[in-house]
Scaffold this active site. Structure first.
Site, PDB file in Angstrom:
ATOM      1  CG  ASP A  66      -1.757  -1.247   1.433  1.00  0.00           C
ATOM      2  OD1 ASP A  66      -2.006  -1.362   0.116  1.00  0.00           O
ATOM      3  OD2 ASP A  66      -1.843  -1.834   1.941  1.00  0.00           O
TER       4      ASP A  66
ATOM      5  CE  LYS B 224       3.419  -1.998  -4.339  1.00  0.00           C
ATOM      6  NZ  LYS B 224       2.801  -2.274  -3.622  1.00  0.00           N
TER       7      LYS B 224
ATOM      8  N   GLY C 245      -4.172  -4.191  -4.714  1.00  0.00           N
ATOM      9  CA  GLY C 245      -4.881  -3.337  -4.777  1.00  0.00           C
ATOM     10  C   GLY C 245      -4.311  -2.405  -5.484  1.00  0.00           C
ATOM     11  CG  HIS C 246      -1.933  -2.054  -7.310  1.00  0.00           C
ATOM     12  ND1 HIS C 246      -1.098  -2.611  -8.765  1.00  0.00           N
ATOM     13  CD2 HIS C 246      -1.031  -2.232  -5.836  1.00  0.00           C
ATOM     14  CE1 HIS C 246       0.048  -3.452  -7.814  1.00  0.00           C
ATOM     15  NE2 HIS C 246      -0.160  -3.528  -5.975  1.00  0.00           N
TER      16      HIS C 246
ATOM     17  CD  GLN D  64       0.521  -8.611  -2.468  1.00  0.00           C
ATOM     18  OE1 GLN D  64       1.719  -9.257  -3.333  1.00  0.00           O
ATOM     19  NE2 GLN D  64      -0.397  -8.487  -2.879  1.00  0.00           N
TER      20      GLN D  64
HETATM   21  P1  IMP Z   1      -2.608 -12.943   2.014  1.00  0.00           P
HETATM   22  O1  IMP Z   1      -1.843 -11.592   1.045  1.00  0.00           O
HETATM   23  O2  IMP Z   1      -4.573 -12.452   1.342  1.00  0.00           O
HETATM   24  O3  IMP Z   1      -2.457 -14.427   1.926  1.00  0.00           O
HETATM   25  O4  IMP Z   1      -2.443 -11.647   3.109  1.00  0.00           O
HETATM   26  C1  IMP Z   1      -1.353 -11.654   4.149  1.00  0.00           C
HETATM   27  C2  IMP Z   1      -0.657 -10.406   5.124  1.00  0.00           C
HETATM   28  O5  IMP Z   1      -0.172  -9.798   3.887  1.00  0.00           O
HETATM   29  C3  IMP Z   1      -1.554 -10.217   5.429  1.00  0.00           C
HETATM   30  O6  IMP Z   1      -1.378  -9.036   6.503  1.00  0.00           O
HETATM   31  C4  IMP Z   1      -2.608  -9.009   4.329  1.00  0.00           C
HETATM   32  O7  IMP Z   1      -3.584  -7.651   4.749  1.00  0.00           O
HETATM   33  C5  IMP Z   1      -1.351  -8.854   3.142  1.00  0.00           C
HETATM   34  N1  IMP Z   1      -1.409  -8.224   2.287  1.00  0.00           N
HETATM   35  C6  IMP Z   1      -1.972  -8.831   0.817  1.00  0.00           C
HETATM   36  N2  IMP Z   1      -2.321  -8.312  -0.028  1.00  0.00           N
HETATM   37  C7  IMP Z   1      -1.727  -6.950   0.703  1.00  0.00           C
HETATM   38  C8  IMP Z   1      -1.481  -5.789  -0.448  1.00  0.00           C
HETATM   39  O8  IMP Z   1      -1.688  -5.151  -1.416  1.00  0.00           O
HETATM   40  N3  IMP Z   1      -1.471  -4.812   0.636  1.00  0.00           N
HETATM   41  C9  IMP Z   1      -0.780  -4.552   1.518  1.00  0.00           C
HETATM   42  N4  IMP Z   1      -0.801  -6.011   2.023  1.00  0.00           N
HETATM   43  C10 IMP Z   1      -1.481  -7.064   1.829  1.00  0.00           C
END
Ligand code: IMP
Length: 437
Positions: free
Chosen positions: A27, A30, A54-55, A237
Protein backbone atom coordinates in the site's frame (compact mmCIF):
# COMPACT_ATOMS: atom_id res chain seq x y z
CA UNK A 1 11.07 -21.60 -33.76
CA UNK A 2 14.77 -22.47 -34.29
CA UNK A 3 16.30 -19.29 -35.74
CA UNK A 4 14.23 -17.11 -33.43
CA UNK A 5 15.89 -18.60 -30.36
CA UNK A 6 19.32 -17.86 -31.79
CA UNK A 7 18.44 -14.21 -32.13
CA UNK A 8 17.00 -14.01 -28.65
CA UNK A 9 20.01 -15.54 -26.97
CA UNK A 10 22.55 -13.71 -29.10
CA UNK A 11 21.40 -10.10 -28.67
CA UNK A 12 22.42 -7.89 -25.74
CA UNK A 13 19.90 -5.10 -25.82
CA UNK A 14 20.47 -2.15 -23.55
CA UNK A 15 16.95 -1.42 -22.39
CA UNK A 16 15.57 0.64 -19.56
CA UNK A 17 13.63 -2.18 -17.99
CA UNK A 18 12.44 -1.15 -14.55
CA UNK A 19 11.31 -3.16 -11.56
CA UNK A 20 9.03 -1.28 -9.25
CA UNK A 21 8.78 -2.61 -5.68
CA UNK A 22 7.10 -1.55 -2.49
CA UNK A 23 9.74 -0.74 0.13
CA UNK A 24 7.46 -1.17 3.16
CA UNK A 25 4.46 -3.39 4.00
CA UNK A 26 2.45 -2.79 0.84
CA UNK A 27 0.00 0.00 0.00
CA UNK A 28 2.87 2.41 -0.67
CA UNK A 29 0.94 4.06 -3.49
CA UNK A 30 2.51 1.86 -6.16
CA UNK A 31 -0.55 1.98 -8.44
CA UNK A 32 -0.14 5.69 -8.91
CA UNK A 33 3.63 5.56 -9.52
CA UNK A 34 3.25 2.61 -11.89
CA UNK A 35 0.65 4.58 -13.82
CA UNK A 36 3.08 7.50 -14.02
CA UNK A 37 6.01 5.33 -15.16
CA UNK A 38 3.83 3.48 -17.64
CA UNK A 39 3.89 6.55 -19.83
CA UNK A 40 7.54 5.73 -20.49
CA UNK A 41 7.07 1.97 -20.90
CA UNK A 42 5.71 -0.24 -23.66
CA UNK A 43 4.80 -3.23 -21.53
CA UNK A 44 3.69 -3.55 -17.91
CA UNK A 45 4.15 -6.97 -16.30
CA UNK A 46 2.84 -8.41 -13.04
CA UNK A 47 5.03 -11.16 -11.64
CA UNK A 48 3.57 -12.23 -8.30
CA UNK A 49 0.59 -12.09 -5.97
CA UNK A 50 -3.00 -12.16 -7.07
CA UNK A 51 -6.22 -10.31 -6.39
CA UNK A 52 -5.03 -9.68 -2.84
CA UNK A 53 -3.45 -6.55 -4.36
CA UNK A 54 -5.39 -3.35 -4.82
CA UNK A 55 -3.75 -0.69 -6.96
CA UNK A 56 -5.63 2.58 -7.00
CA UNK A 57 -5.22 4.89 -9.97
CA UNK A 58 -7.02 8.22 -10.32
CA UNK A 59 -7.45 9.55 -13.85
CA UNK A 60 -9.17 12.92 -13.88
CA UNK A 61 -12.44 12.37 -12.02
CA UNK A 62 -12.32 8.61 -12.43
CA UNK A 63 -11.03 6.21 -9.82
CA UNK A 64 -9.91 2.72 -10.78
CA UNK A 65 -8.95 -0.02 -8.33
CA UNK A 66 -7.10 -2.81 -10.09
CA UNK A 67 -6.54 -6.16 -8.42
CA UNK A 68 -5.13 -8.54 -11.02
CA UNK A 69 -4.76 -6.47 -14.15
CA UNK A 70 -1.57 -4.43 -14.37
CA UNK A 71 -2.23 -0.69 -14.06
CA UNK A 72 -0.90 -0.24 -17.61
CA UNK A 73 -4.31 -1.39 -18.84
CA UNK A 74 -5.56 2.17 -18.29
CA UNK A 75 -3.21 3.64 -20.88
CA UNK A 76 -3.60 3.26 -24.61
CA UNK A 77 -0.97 1.36 -26.62
CA UNK A 78 0.48 -0.49 -23.63
CA UNK A 79 0.53 -4.25 -23.38
CA UNK A 80 -0.08 -5.82 -19.99
CA UNK A 81 1.41 -9.16 -19.03
CA UNK A 82 0.26 -11.35 -16.17
CA UNK A 83 3.32 -13.49 -15.60
CA UNK A 84 3.86 -17.07 -14.51
CA UNK A 85 4.42 -16.07 -10.87
CA UNK A 86 0.94 -14.62 -10.44
CA UNK A 87 -1.99 -16.58 -9.02
CA UNK A 88 -5.25 -15.94 -10.86
CA UNK A 89 -8.84 -16.30 -9.80
CA UNK A 90 -10.31 -16.63 -13.33
CA UNK A 91 -13.87 -15.76 -12.33
CA UNK A 92 -12.68 -12.62 -10.57
CA UNK A 93 -10.38 -11.69 -13.45
CA UNK A 94 -13.28 -11.90 -15.91
CA UNK A 95 -15.26 -9.65 -13.56
CA UNK A 96 -12.40 -7.14 -13.50
CA UNK A 97 -12.02 -7.19 -17.29
CA UNK A 98 -15.77 -6.74 -17.83
CA UNK A 99 -15.87 -3.96 -15.24
CA UNK A 100 -13.23 -2.05 -17.19
CA UNK A 101 -14.91 -2.69 -20.53
CA UNK A 102 -18.14 -1.31 -19.07
CA UNK A 103 -16.18 1.87 -18.40
CA UNK A 104 -14.91 1.94 -21.99
CA UNK A 105 -11.41 0.73 -21.16
CA UNK A 106 -10.51 -1.79 -23.87
CA UNK A 107 -9.11 -5.15 -22.82
CA UNK A 108 -8.31 -7.10 -25.97
CA UNK A 109 -4.94 -7.55 -27.62
CA UNK A 110 -3.40 -5.43 -24.85
CA UNK A 111 -3.43 -8.32 -22.37
CA UNK A 112 -1.42 -11.55 -22.29
CA UNK A 113 -1.62 -14.12 -19.54
CA UNK A 114 0.97 -16.78 -18.79
CA UNK A 115 -0.11 -20.37 -19.33
CA UNK A 116 2.01 -21.22 -16.26
CA UNK A 117 0.27 -18.87 -13.80
CA UNK A 118 -1.58 -20.85 -11.15
CA UNK A 119 -5.35 -20.87 -10.75
CA UNK A 120 -7.09 -19.86 -7.52
CA UNK A 121 -10.07 -22.11 -6.80
CA UNK A 122 -12.97 -21.72 -4.37
CA UNK A 123 -11.47 -24.28 -1.98
CA UNK A 124 -8.35 -22.10 -1.69
CA UNK A 125 -10.48 -19.22 -0.51
CA UNK A 126 -12.38 -21.36 1.95
CA UNK A 127 -9.25 -22.97 3.36
CA UNK A 128 -7.67 -19.51 3.71
CA UNK A 129 -10.65 -18.36 5.75
CA UNK A 130 -10.90 -21.53 7.86
CA UNK A 131 -7.19 -21.45 8.69
CA UNK A 132 -7.40 -17.84 9.77
CA UNK A 133 -10.40 -18.66 11.98
CA UNK A 134 -8.56 -21.59 13.54
CA UNK A 135 -5.55 -19.40 14.33
CA UNK A 136 -7.69 -17.11 16.49
CA UNK A 137 -5.57 -14.29 17.90
CA UNK A 138 -2.57 -15.59 15.99
CA UNK A 139 -4.24 -15.04 12.61
CA UNK A 140 -2.24 -13.39 9.83
CA UNK A 141 -5.02 -11.06 8.76
CA UNK A 142 -5.04 -12.30 5.16
CA UNK A 143 -7.23 -10.82 2.45
CA UNK A 144 -9.08 -14.19 2.33
CA UNK A 145 -8.56 -14.40 -1.42
CA UNK A 146 -7.06 -17.91 -1.18
CA UNK A 147 -3.56 -16.71 -2.04
CA UNK A 148 -1.63 -18.80 0.52
CA UNK A 149 -3.42 -22.12 -0.20
CA UNK A 150 -3.05 -21.57 -3.97
CA UNK A 151 0.71 -20.99 -3.74
CA UNK A 152 0.76 -23.97 -1.34
CA UNK A 153 -0.68 -26.20 -4.06
CA UNK A 154 1.85 -24.81 -6.54
CA UNK A 155 4.71 -25.80 -4.26
CA UNK A 156 3.07 -29.17 -3.61
CA UNK A 157 2.86 -29.60 -7.41
CA UNK A 158 -0.88 -30.24 -7.34
CA UNK A 159 -2.14 -26.91 -8.65
CA UNK A 160 -4.04 -26.05 -11.82
CA UNK A 161 -2.42 -23.64 -14.23
CA UNK A 162 -3.94 -21.21 -16.71
CA UNK A 163 -2.83 -23.56 -19.49
CA UNK A 164 -5.32 -26.07 -18.08
CA UNK A 165 -8.11 -23.67 -19.02
CA UNK A 166 -7.36 -24.11 -22.71
CA UNK A 167 -9.10 -27.44 -23.00
CA UNK A 168 -12.57 -28.11 -21.53
CA UNK A 169 -12.17 -31.87 -21.07
CA UNK A 170 -8.79 -31.52 -19.39
CA UNK A 171 -10.07 -28.73 -17.14
CA UNK A 172 -13.13 -30.74 -16.07
CA UNK A 173 -11.03 -33.81 -15.29
CA UNK A 174 -8.56 -31.86 -13.18
CA UNK A 175 -11.25 -29.86 -11.40
CA UNK A 176 -13.15 -33.03 -10.50
CA UNK A 177 -10.14 -34.69 -8.96
CA UNK A 178 -8.97 -31.61 -7.08
CA UNK A 179 -12.46 -30.85 -5.73
CA UNK A 180 -12.86 -34.45 -4.58
CA UNK A 181 -9.68 -34.26 -2.49
CA UNK A 182 -10.35 -30.75 -1.22
CA UNK A 183 -13.90 -31.57 -0.16
CA UNK A 184 -12.41 -34.13 2.22
CA UNK A 185 -10.08 -31.44 3.55
CA UNK A 186 -12.90 -28.91 3.85
CA UNK A 187 -15.07 -31.39 5.76
CA UNK A 188 -12.24 -32.13 8.18
CA UNK A 189 -11.72 -28.41 8.74
CA UNK A 190 -15.43 -27.78 9.42
CA UNK A 191 -16.01 -26.09 6.06
CA UNK A 192 -18.66 -26.54 3.37
CA UNK A 193 -17.84 -29.07 0.62
CA UNK A 194 -18.04 -27.65 -2.88
CA UNK A 195 -20.53 -28.55 -5.56
CA UNK A 196 -18.22 -29.77 -8.33
CA UNK A 197 -20.83 -29.09 -11.02
CA UNK A 198 -21.34 -25.45 -10.02
CA UNK A 199 -17.60 -24.78 -9.75
CA UNK A 200 -16.96 -26.43 -13.11
CA UNK A 201 -19.69 -24.37 -14.75
CA UNK A 202 -18.23 -21.10 -13.42
CA UNK A 203 -14.65 -22.01 -14.36
CA UNK A 204 -15.55 -23.28 -17.84
CA UNK A 205 -17.38 -20.04 -18.50
CA UNK A 206 -14.42 -17.95 -17.30
CA UNK A 207 -12.01 -20.17 -19.23
CA UNK A 208 -13.81 -19.49 -22.52
CA UNK A 209 -13.49 -15.76 -21.97
CA UNK A 210 -9.83 -15.88 -20.92
CA UNK A 211 -8.55 -18.31 -23.57
CA UNK A 212 -7.62 -15.66 -26.15
CA UNK A 213 -5.22 -14.08 -23.67
CA UNK A 214 -3.38 -17.22 -22.52
CA UNK A 215 0.05 -17.82 -24.03
CA UNK A 216 3.73 -18.41 -23.29
CA UNK A 217 4.56 -15.00 -21.84
CA UNK A 218 8.26 -15.83 -21.45
CA UNK A 219 8.67 -15.94 -25.22
CA UNK A 220 6.49 -12.86 -25.56
CA UNK A 221 8.68 -10.85 -23.15
CA UNK A 222 11.97 -12.04 -24.64
CA UNK A 223 10.85 -11.05 -28.11
CA UNK A 224 9.72 -7.70 -26.76
CA UNK A 225 13.15 -7.11 -25.19
CA UNK A 226 14.76 -8.10 -28.46
CA UNK A 227 12.75 -5.50 -30.31
CA UNK A 228 13.81 -2.87 -27.75
CA UNK A 229 10.50 -2.55 -25.97
CA UNK A 230 10.64 -1.10 -22.47
CA UNK A 231 9.17 -3.21 -19.69
CA UNK A 232 7.90 -2.05 -16.34
CA UNK A 233 7.65 -4.83 -13.77
CA UNK A 234 4.81 -3.92 -11.48
CA UNK A 235 5.40 -5.22 -7.96
CA UNK A 236 2.45 -6.03 -5.72
CA UNK A 237 2.45 -5.91 -1.90
CA UNK A 238 5.72 -4.77 -0.28
CA UNK A 239 9.18 -5.90 0.79
CA UNK A 240 8.19 -6.87 4.36
CA UNK A 241 5.35 -9.04 3.08
CA UNK A 242 7.88 -11.09 1.08
CA UNK A 243 7.63 -14.80 1.85
CA UNK A 244 11.40 -15.10 2.42
CA UNK A 245 12.48 -11.63 3.54
CA UNK A 246 9.40 -10.28 5.26
CA UNK A 247 8.15 -10.54 8.82
CA UNK A 248 7.39 -14.26 8.53
CA UNK A 249 4.82 -15.70 9.19
CA UNK A 250 3.01 -12.35 8.89
CA UNK A 251 3.67 -12.17 5.16
CA UNK A 252 2.00 -12.99 1.89
CA UNK A 253 2.90 -16.16 -0.01
CA UNK A 254 4.99 -14.79 -2.87
CA UNK A 255 8.33 -13.04 -3.41
CA UNK A 256 7.39 -9.39 -3.44
CA UNK A 257 11.03 -8.27 -3.70
CA UNK A 258 12.91 -7.48 -6.92
CA UNK A 259 14.08 -11.07 -7.51
CA UNK A 260 10.44 -12.13 -7.78
CA UNK A 261 10.08 -10.05 -10.92
CA UNK A 262 12.60 -12.31 -12.69
CA UNK A 263 11.31 -15.67 -11.48
CA UNK A 264 7.72 -14.50 -11.90
CA UNK A 265 8.13 -13.53 -15.57
CA UNK A 266 11.10 -15.53 -16.83
CA UNK A 267 13.09 -12.40 -17.67
CA UNK A 268 16.70 -12.89 -16.55
CA UNK A 269 18.31 -10.52 -13.99
CA UNK A 270 20.82 -9.00 -16.42
CA UNK A 271 17.98 -7.68 -18.57
CA UNK A 272 16.91 -5.39 -15.72
CA UNK A 273 18.22 -1.83 -15.82
CA UNK A 274 16.96 -0.28 -12.62
CA UNK A 275 14.93 -0.88 -9.51
CA UNK A 276 12.66 1.80 -8.14
CA UNK A 277 11.36 1.56 -4.59
CA UNK A 278 8.09 3.18 -3.61
CA UNK A 279 7.57 4.23 -0.01
CA UNK A 280 5.13 6.41 1.84
CA UNK A 281 6.42 9.43 3.75
CA UNK A 282 5.26 7.47 6.80
CA UNK A 283 4.55 3.74 7.29
CA UNK A 284 1.36 1.68 7.09
CA UNK A 285 0.48 -1.97 7.42
CA UNK A 286 -2.75 -3.97 7.06
CA UNK A 287 -3.24 -7.28 8.79
CA UNK A 288 -1.43 -8.57 11.84
CA UNK A 289 2.28 -8.75 12.59
CA UNK A 290 5.07 -6.62 14.02
CA UNK A 291 5.19 -2.92 13.22
CA UNK A 292 7.81 -1.25 15.43
CA UNK A 293 7.09 2.38 14.52
CA UNK A 294 3.28 2.03 14.77
CA UNK A 295 1.65 5.11 16.26
CA UNK A 296 -2.03 5.05 17.28
CA UNK A 297 -1.90 8.84 17.38
CA UNK A 298 -0.75 9.09 13.75
CA UNK A 299 -3.27 6.37 12.76
CA UNK A 300 -6.14 8.37 14.30
CA UNK A 301 -4.98 11.55 12.61
CA UNK A 302 -4.74 9.94 9.14
CA UNK A 303 -8.03 8.06 9.51
CA UNK A 304 -9.74 11.28 10.59
CA UNK A 305 -8.47 12.79 7.35
CA UNK A 306 -10.28 9.93 5.54
CA UNK A 307 -6.99 8.30 4.55
CA UNK A 308 -5.53 4.84 4.91
CA UNK A 309 -8.38 2.44 4.33
CA UNK A 310 -7.51 -0.70 2.32
CA UNK A 311 -8.55 -0.73 -1.35
CA UNK A 312 -9.10 -4.52 -1.43
CA UNK A 313 -10.74 -5.17 1.94
CA UNK A 314 -11.67 -1.67 3.14
CA UNK A 315 -9.86 -2.35 6.43
CA UNK A 316 -8.38 0.61 8.29
CA UNK A 317 -4.61 0.45 7.86
CA UNK A 318 -2.34 0.63 10.87
CA UNK A 319 -0.14 3.72 10.61
CA UNK A 320 3.21 4.74 12.06
CA UNK A 321 6.27 6.90 11.62
CA UNK A 322 8.71 6.45 8.77
CA UNK A 323 10.88 3.43 9.55
CA UNK A 324 14.34 3.87 8.04
CA UNK A 325 15.56 0.57 9.53
CA UNK A 326 13.01 -1.19 7.36
CA UNK A 327 13.53 0.84 4.18
CA UNK A 328 17.34 0.58 4.41
CA UNK A 329 16.97 -3.20 4.52
CA UNK A 330 14.53 -2.97 1.59
CA UNK A 331 17.21 -1.14 -0.41
CA UNK A 332 19.64 -3.95 0.35
CA UNK A 333 17.31 -6.77 -0.70
CA UNK A 334 15.88 -5.10 -3.80
CA UNK A 335 18.91 -3.15 -4.94
CA UNK A 336 16.83 0.01 -5.02
CA UNK A 337 18.45 2.71 -7.19
CA UNK A 338 15.74 5.34 -7.05
CA UNK A 339 12.95 6.18 -4.66
CA UNK A 340 9.43 7.48 -5.15
CA UNK A 341 7.96 8.95 -1.96
CA UNK A 342 4.17 9.11 -1.83
CA UNK A 343 1.63 10.67 0.55
CA UNK A 344 3.90 13.49 1.65
CA UNK A 345 0.77 15.62 2.10
CA UNK A 346 -0.42 13.26 4.85
CA UNK A 347 2.17 14.88 7.14
CA UNK A 348 1.34 18.49 6.21
CA UNK A 349 -0.27 19.47 9.50
CA UNK A 350 2.28 18.04 11.90
CA UNK A 351 4.43 20.22 14.13
CA UNK A 352 7.17 17.63 14.52
CA UNK A 353 7.75 14.43 12.58
CA UNK A 354 9.49 11.36 13.93
CA UNK A 355 11.76 9.06 11.93
CA UNK A 356 12.75 5.65 13.28
CA UNK A 357 16.50 5.21 12.79
CA UNK A 358 17.22 2.12 14.91
CA UNK A 359 15.49 -0.44 17.13
CA UNK A 360 16.26 -1.31 20.72
CA UNK A 361 15.87 -5.03 21.21
CA UNK A 362 16.48 -5.87 24.87
CA UNK A 363 19.84 -4.31 25.64
CA UNK A 364 20.95 -4.13 21.99
CA UNK A 365 20.50 -1.31 19.54
CA UNK A 366 20.12 -2.70 16.03
CA UNK A 367 20.02 -1.08 12.61
CA UNK A 368 18.83 -4.17 10.76
CA UNK A 369 15.41 -5.71 11.41
CA UNK A 370 15.72 -8.96 13.39
CA UNK A 371 14.67 -11.99 11.32
CA UNK A 372 12.94 -13.56 14.30
CA UNK A 373 9.43 -12.21 14.52
CA UNK A 374 9.31 -12.59 18.31
CA UNK A 375 12.36 -10.29 18.59
CA UNK A 376 10.86 -7.83 16.14
CA UNK A 377 7.67 -7.76 18.20
CA UNK A 378 9.78 -6.57 21.15
CA UNK A 379 11.69 -3.93 19.16
CA UNK A 380 11.34 -0.38 20.48
CA UNK A 381 11.99 2.33 17.92
CA UNK A 382 14.74 4.89 18.35
CA UNK A 383 13.53 8.16 16.84
CA UNK A 384 14.98 11.38 15.58
CA UNK A 385 12.65 14.33 15.16
CA UNK A 386 12.40 16.86 12.37
CA UNK A 387 10.30 20.03 12.39
CA UNK A 388 7.11 19.81 10.31
CA UNK A 389 6.33 22.29 7.51
CA UNK A 390 2.70 22.90 8.56
CA UNK A 391 1.71 23.99 5.12
CA UNK A 392 -0.59 22.46 2.51
CA UNK A 393 1.47 20.72 -0.19
CA UNK A 394 -1.32 19.08 -2.23
CA UNK A 395 -1.43 21.92 -4.75
CA UNK A 396 2.32 22.14 -5.29
CA UNK A 397 3.51 20.81 -8.64
CA UNK A 398 7.25 21.37 -8.55
CA UNK A 399 9.82 20.02 -6.11
CA UNK A 400 11.52 23.41 -5.73
CA UNK A 401 8.25 24.96 -4.59
CA UNK A 402 7.81 22.53 -1.71
CA UNK A 403 8.39 24.05 1.74
CA UNK A 404 12.10 23.85 2.65
CA UNK A 405 11.30 21.63 5.65
CA UNK A 406 9.39 19.20 3.44
CA UNK A 407 12.37 18.96 1.07
CA UNK A 408 14.70 18.43 4.03
CA UNK A 409 12.41 15.69 5.33
CA UNK A 410 12.30 13.94 1.95
CA UNK A 411 16.05 14.11 1.53
CA UNK A 412 16.58 12.81 5.06
CA UNK A 413 14.37 9.75 4.66
CA UNK A 414 16.02 8.94 1.32
CA UNK A 415 19.56 9.34 2.62
CA UNK A 416 18.67 7.08 5.57
CA UNK A 417 17.18 4.59 3.10
CA UNK A 418 20.29 4.74 0.96
CA UNK A 419 18.97 5.58 -2.51
CA UNK A 420 18.28 8.59 -4.71
CA UNK A 421 15.02 10.52 -4.43
CA UNK A 422 13.44 10.53 -7.88
CA UNK A 423 9.72 11.19 -7.47
CA UNK A 424 7.62 12.83 -4.78
CA UNK A 425 3.86 12.67 -4.69
CA UNK A 426 1.41 14.90 -2.81
CA UNK A 427 -1.94 13.37 -3.76
CA UNK A 428 -3.67 10.66 -5.77
CA UNK A 429 -3.99 12.56 -9.08
CA UNK A 430 -1.65 12.02 -11.99
CA UNK A 431 -0.46 15.62 -11.90
CA UNK A 432 0.36 15.51 -8.19
CA UNK A 433 3.66 13.78 -8.93
CA UNK A 434 6.91 15.75 -9.00
CA UNK A 435 10.16 14.70 -10.59
CA UNK A 436 13.08 15.60 -8.36
CA UNK A 437 15.73 17.49 -10.30
P1 IMP B 1 -2.67 -12.68 1.80
O1 IMP B 1 -1.75 -12.15 0.77
O2 IMP B 1 -4.11 -12.43 1.50
O3 IMP B 1 -2.38 -14.11 2.15
O4 IMP B 1 -2.39 -11.86 3.16
C1 IMP B 1 -1.18 -11.96 3.89
C2 IMP B 1 -0.78 -10.63 4.46
O5 IMP B 1 -0.42 -9.75 3.41
C3 IMP B 1 -1.89 -9.91 5.25
O6 IMP B 1 -1.29 -9.19 6.31
C4 IMP B 1 -2.46 -8.96 4.23
O7 IMP B 1 -3.08 -7.85 4.85
C5 IMP B 1 -1.20 -8.56 3.48
N1 IMP B 1 -1.46 -8.13 2.10
C6 IMP B 1 -1.75 -8.89 1.03
N2 IMP B 1 -1.89 -8.14 -0.07
C7 IMP B 1 -1.66 -6.87 0.31
C8 IMP B 1 -1.63 -5.64 -0.40
O8 IMP B 1 -1.84 -5.56 -1.62
N3 IMP B 1 -1.34 -4.54 0.34
C9 IMP B 1 -1.07 -4.60 1.67
N4 IMP B 1 -1.09 -5.73 2.36
C10 IMP B 1 -1.38 -6.86 1.70
Amino acid sequence: MGPRWGVIIGGLPNMPNTILVGAQWGDEGKGKIIDYLTERADIVARSQGGNNAGHTVIVGKDKYVLHLLPSGILRKDKVCVIGNGVVIDPVDLVREIEGLRARRIPVNKNLVISDCAHVVLPYHRQIDELREKAKGRKKIGTTKRGIGPCYGDKVERIGLRMGDLLDDANLLKKLKSRILENNRILKAMGGTPLNAKAVSRDYLEAAKKLRPFITNTVVYLHEAIQSKKRILFEGAQGTFLDLDHGTYPYVTSSNTTAGGACTGTGVPPHRIDRVMGVMKAYTTRVGEGPFPSESPELSDRLHDMGREFGSTTGRARRCGWFDAVATRYATMINGIDEIAVTNLDGLDALKTIKICVAYEVGKRTVEVPPSDVSELLLATPVYIELPGWQQNTADIRSFDKLPARARTYLKKICSLTGARLKLASVGPDRDQTMVVP
